[in-house]
Motif scaffolding. Structure first.
Motif, mmCIF file in Angstrom:
data_model
loop_
_atom_site.group_PDB
_atom_site.id
_atom_site.type_symbol
_atom_site.label_atom_id
_atom_site.label_comp_id
_atom_site.label_asym_id
_atom_site.label_seq_id
_atom_site.Cartn_x
_atom_site.Cartn_y
_atom_site.Cartn_z
ATOM 1 N N UNK A 227 -24.572 -4.926 -36.290
ATOM 2 C CA UNK A 227 -23.529 -3.900 -36.177
ATOM 3 C C UNK A 227 -24.072 -2.555 -36.656
ATOM 4 N N UNK A 228 -24.779 -2.567 -37.782
ATOM 5 C CA UNK A 228 -25.358 -1.322 -38.297
ATOM 6 C C UNK A 228 -26.371 -0.730 -37.322
ATOM 7 N N UNK A 229 -27.225 -1.591 -36.752
ATOM 8 C CA UNK A 229 -28.257 -1.094 -35.840
ATOM 9 C C UNK A 229 -27.659 -0.565 -34.538
ATOM 10 N N UNK A 230 -26.475 -1.056 -34.163
ATOM 11 C CA UNK A 230 -25.839 -0.612 -32.925
ATOM 12 C C UNK A 230 -25.062 0.690 -33.087
ATOM 13 N N UNK A 231 -24.875 1.145 -34.323
ATOM 14 C CA UNK A 231 -24.125 2.382 -34.562
ATOM 15 C C UNK A 231 -25.058 3.587 -34.458
ATOM 16 N N UNK A 232 -24.764 4.486 -33.522
ATOM 17 C CA UNK A 232 -25.603 5.679 -33.398
ATOM 18 C C UNK A 232 -25.542 6.573 -34.637
ATOM 19 N N UNK A 233 -24.413 6.569 -35.327
ATOM 20 C CA UNK A 233 -24.287 7.401 -36.521
ATOM 21 C C UNK A 233 -25.247 6.946 -37.614
ATOM 22 N N UNK A 234 -25.406 5.637 -37.787
ATOM 23 C CA UNK A 234 -26.317 5.117 -38.810
ATOM 24 C C UNK A 234 -27.752 5.517 -38.478
ATOM 25 N N UNK A 235 -28.117 5.376 -37.216
ATOM 26 C CA UNK A 235 -29.473 5.766 -36.807
ATOM 27 C C UNK A 235 -29.688 7.267 -37.030
#
Length: 79
Positions: A12-20
């Motif tokens: 889920x974290x890796x799929x969030x553009x904001x986290x990246x």
């Protein structure tokens, strides 16, 4: 938290553009701070370099957790 829950949360974290974007921004700021630190300020340069390493290690840990870890946890290894 079991292995499957950790893997799902990491995905889920890796799929969030904001986290990246946040990790990219934090890493870029740390690298720029390291580059632009005064020549005589070794402590500041080391602190910025440590921050950049921490961001990179965090990102790689999330990527590792998001992948299938069946061979990484010691299970399925030849006897």
């Amino acid at each position: 938290m079991n292995k499957e829950d950790k893997q799902a949360a990491a995905r889920v974290l890796m799929d969030m553009p904001l986290v990246a974007a946040l990790l990219d921004e934090l890493e870029a700021a740390a690298v720029n701070g390291c580059i632009n630190a005064p020549l005589k300020d070794d402590e500041a340069r080391a602190a910025f370099a440590a921050e950049a390493r921490a961001v990179r290690n965090f990102r790689s840990k999330i990527q590792f957790l998001s992948q299938d870890q069946s061979s990484a946890d010691g299970k399925g290894a030849p006897a």
